[in-house]
Design a protein around this motif. Structure first.
Motif, PDB file in Angstrom:
ATOM      1  N   THR A  40      26.340  74.762  -3.696  1.00  0.00           N
ATOM      2  CA  THR A  40      26.387  73.571  -2.840  1.00  0.00           C
ATOM      3  C   THR A  40      26.276  73.965  -1.378  1.00  0.00           C
ATOM      4  N   LYS A  41      25.810  73.042  -0.575  1.00  0.00           N
ATOM      5  CA  LYS A  41      25.767  73.272   0.868  1.00  0.00           C
ATOM      6  C   LYS A  41      26.746  72.353   1.586  1.00  0.00           C
ATOM      7  N   ASN A  42      27.621  71.734   0.797  1.00  0.00           N
ATOM      8  CA  ASN A  42      28.662  70.870   1.352  1.00  0.00           C
ATOM      9  C   ASN A  42      29.876  71.736   1.684  1.00  0.00           C
ATOM     10  N   ALA A  43      30.176  71.888   2.961  1.00  0.00           N
ATOM     11  CA  ALA A  43      31.248  72.788   3.402  1.00  0.00           C
ATOM     12  C   ALA A  43      32.611  72.388   2.849  1.00  0.00           C
ATOM     13  N   ASP A  44      32.863  71.092   2.730  1.00  0.00           N
ATOM     14  CA  ASP A  44      34.156  70.645   2.197  1.00  0.00           C
ATOM     15  C   ASP A  44      34.338  71.080   0.737  1.00  0.00           C
ATOM     16  N   LYS A  45      33.276  70.971  -0.056  1.00  0.00           N
ATOM     17  CA  LYS A  45      33.343  71.424  -1.443  1.00  0.00           C
ATOM     18  C   LYS A  45      33.479  72.942  -1.511  1.00  0.00           C
ATOM     19  N   GLN A  46      32.771  73.632  -0.625  1.00  0.00           N
ATOM     20  CA  GLN A  46      32.840  75.097  -0.599  1.00  0.00           C
ATOM     21  C   GLN A  46      34.251  75.580  -0.276  1.00  0.00           C
ATOM     22  N   ARG A  47      34.939  74.847   0.577  1.00  0.00           N
ATOM     23  CA  ARG A  47      36.294  75.243   0.974  1.00  0.00           C
ATOM     24  C   ARG A  47      37.280  75.187  -0.194  1.00  0.00           C
ATOM     25  N   CYS A  63      47.241  78.386   6.392  1.00  0.00           N
ATOM     26  CA  CYS A  63      47.286  77.068   7.035  1.00  0.00           C
ATOM     27  C   CYS A  63      47.999  76.089   6.098  1.00  0.00           C
ATOM     28  N   PRO A  64      49.138  75.531   6.513  1.00  0.00           N
ATOM     29  CA  PRO A  64      49.898  74.623   5.641  1.00  0.00           C
ATOM     30  C   PRO A  64      49.219  73.263   5.445  1.00  0.00           C
ATOM     31  N   MET A  65      48.242  72.945   6.289  1.00  0.00           N
ATOM     32  CA  MET A  65      47.588  71.637   6.234  1.00  0.00           C
ATOM     33  C   MET A  65      46.400  71.612   5.262  1.00  0.00           C
ATOM     34  N   ALA A  66      45.898  72.778   4.895  1.00  0.00           N
ATOM     35  CA  ALA A  66      44.699  72.841   4.050  1.00  0.00           C
ATOM     36  C   ALA A  66      44.950  72.234   2.674  1.00  0.00           C
ATOM     37  N   ASP A  67      43.875  71.807   2.043  1.00  0.00           N
ATOM     38  CA  ASP A  67      43.928  71.261   0.677  1.00  0.00           C
ATOM     39  C   ASP A  67      44.933  70.119   0.578  1.00  0.00           C
ATOM     40  N   GLY A  68      44.824  69.188   1.482  1.00  0.00           N
ATOM     41  CA  GLY A  68      45.676  67.997   1.443  1.00  0.00           C
ATOM     42  C   GLY A  68      47.151  68.287   1.564  1.00  0.00           C
ATOM     43  N   GLY A  69      47.510  69.305   2.330  1.00  0.00           N
ATOM     44  CA  GLY A  69      48.915  69.643   2.547  1.00  0.00           C
ATOM     45  C   GLY A  69      49.466  70.669   1.570  1.00  0.00           C
ATOM     46  N   LYS A  70      48.641  71.117   0.607  1.00  0.00           N
ATOM     47  CA  LYS A  70      49.084  72.157  -0.337  1.00  0.00           C
ATOM     48  C   LYS A  70      49.024  73.543   0.296  1.00  0.00           C
ATOM     49  N   GLY A  71      48.211  73.660   1.334  1.00  0.00           N
ATOM     50  CA  GLY A  71      48.087  74.930   2.032  1.00  0.00           C
ATOM     51  C   GLY A  71      46.952  75.776   1.493  1.00  0.00           C
ATOM     52  N   GLY A  72      46.451  76.649   2.336  1.00  0.00           N
ATOM     53  CA  GLY A  72      45.364  77.547   1.939  1.00  0.00           C
ATOM     54  C   GLY A  72      45.389  78.804   2.776  1.00  0.00           C
ATOM     55  N   SER A  73      45.069  79.930   2.157  1.00  0.00           N
ATOM     56  CA  SER A  73      45.090  81.219   2.851  1.00  0.00           C
ATOM     57  C   SER A  73      43.690  81.793   2.953  1.00  0.00           C
ATOM     58  N   PRO A 113      39.123  78.486   8.528  1.00  0.00           N
ATOM     59  CA  PRO A 113      37.893  78.164   7.792  1.00  0.00           C
ATOM     60  C   PRO A 113      37.965  76.845   7.024  1.00  0.00           C
ATOM     61  N   TYR A 114      39.156  76.254   6.941  1.00  0.00           N
ATOM     62  CA  TYR A 114      39.315  75.023   6.172  1.00  0.00           C
ATOM     63  C   TYR A 114      39.062  73.768   7.003  1.00  0.00           C
ATOM     64  N   TYR A 115      39.172  73.894   8.316  1.00  0.00           N
ATOM     65  CA  TYR A 115      38.959  72.727   9.176  1.00  0.00           C
ATOM     66  C   TYR A 115      37.963  72.968  10.293  1.00  0.00           C
TER      67      TYR A 115
END
Length: 286
Positions: free
Chosen positions: A213-220, A248-258, A269-271
């Motif tokens: 995919t070339k959709n950055a949100d899906k790639q994240r 980042c604690p805000m990534a993935d709808g508040g679940k967080g992402g590293s 890279p998530y936002y």
């Protein structure tokens, strides 16, 4: 019409036979003595050696012999019994690491063959890649560089997502996949080898999904899982330069992402530009 159907059926049967016959020719069998005591040992030995569509191990607790069937184009007898040794079970080719053997359940701690000092040193060289010869040292450095290349291409994907460039992230993911596929994991040091085996299929799946995919949100979404598994490998293999594990604690709808980064400065890279500096360093690998 009926004749055409019959011809197609015959062709289909012939093709199936040819494919089956070719696969059968690739499969080989070997007998190897593997030390263990009980049925629990057997389950552990077979689990460590088995690999879907590539290898099957059948161990007999009375004779201590294992019949190993494997696809010679995909793996080797040595690779299979090395996995078994790394799980704690001595065999005719490799000794298990002493600490791994010590952690086996008491009922599984079989009587080990005596090893003199020379054999123990040779075992250490075989299982860790700590070779004394210059050629072997060069090979070990090459393997480290291979993982360094994987990490480098991971950073390229990460940077593309920092810039919310889905097209570039897809292209860089293809390069990353080639790099991952090129790693000869049987030549990696013991701990790295085990960590790499555990995450390899997930790495390939996440990278493939980013490519698709070339959709950055899906790639994240896939990058989050990719980063977690990359961390599991890098924290074992280490790095010549410090690598920062950031969160980042805000990534993935508040679940967080590293994610992993070569820079202490946070570049999310998530936002991307929306919340570029959101996050913190949670671990430094060096």
């Amino acid at each position: 019409m009926k004749n055409s159907i019959n011809i197609l059926m015959v062709i289909s049967v012939l093709l199936s036979f040819i494919a089956s016959n070719a696969q059968t020719k690739n499969f080989k069998s070997a007998s190897v003595k593997i030390y263990g005591n009980c049925a629990m040992c057997g389950k552990a030995i077979e689990k460590a050696g088995n690999l879907s569509n590539e290898a099957n191990v059948d161990w007999n607790k009375d004779t201590k012999m294992a019949i190993i069937s494997f696809d010679s184009l995909a793996t080797s007898k040595e690779e299979i019994v090395k996995r078994i040794a790394l799980a704690g079970y001595d065999n005719d080719i490799f000794f298990a690491p002493d600490d791994t053997y010590a952690n086996l359940p008491e009922c599984c701690q079989y009587e080990r063959a005596k090893k003199d000092a020379h054999n123990r040193q040779m075992h250490k060289m075989i299982m860790t890649g700590d070779h004394m010869q210059h050629g072997a040292i060069a090979q070990e450095n090459q393997n480290k560089n291979t993982l360094a290349a994987v990490l480098e291409h991971y950073f390229s994907v990460k940077d593309a997502l920092v810039n919310t460039d889905g097209s570039l992230a897809s292209n860089k993911a293809e390069i990353l996949l080639n790099s991952v596929s090129g790693v000869e994991m049987d030549k990696l040091p013991m701990e790295v080898h085990m960590a790499w085996m555990k995450v390899l299929q997930d790495l390939k799946q996440d990278i493939g999904n980013i490519m698709a995919t070339k959709n950055a949100d899906k790639q994240r979404v896939y990058f989050k899982s990719l980063s977690k598994n990359m961390f599991e490998v890098i924290k074992v293999s280490k790095s010549e330069t410090p690598v920062y594990y950031q969160f980042c604690p805000m990534a993935d709808g508040g679940k967080g992402g590293s994610w992993l980064s070569l820079e202490e400065v946070i570049k999310n890279p998530y936002y991307g530009s929306q919340m570029l500096s959101c996050g913190k360093i949670v671990e430094t690998i060096k």
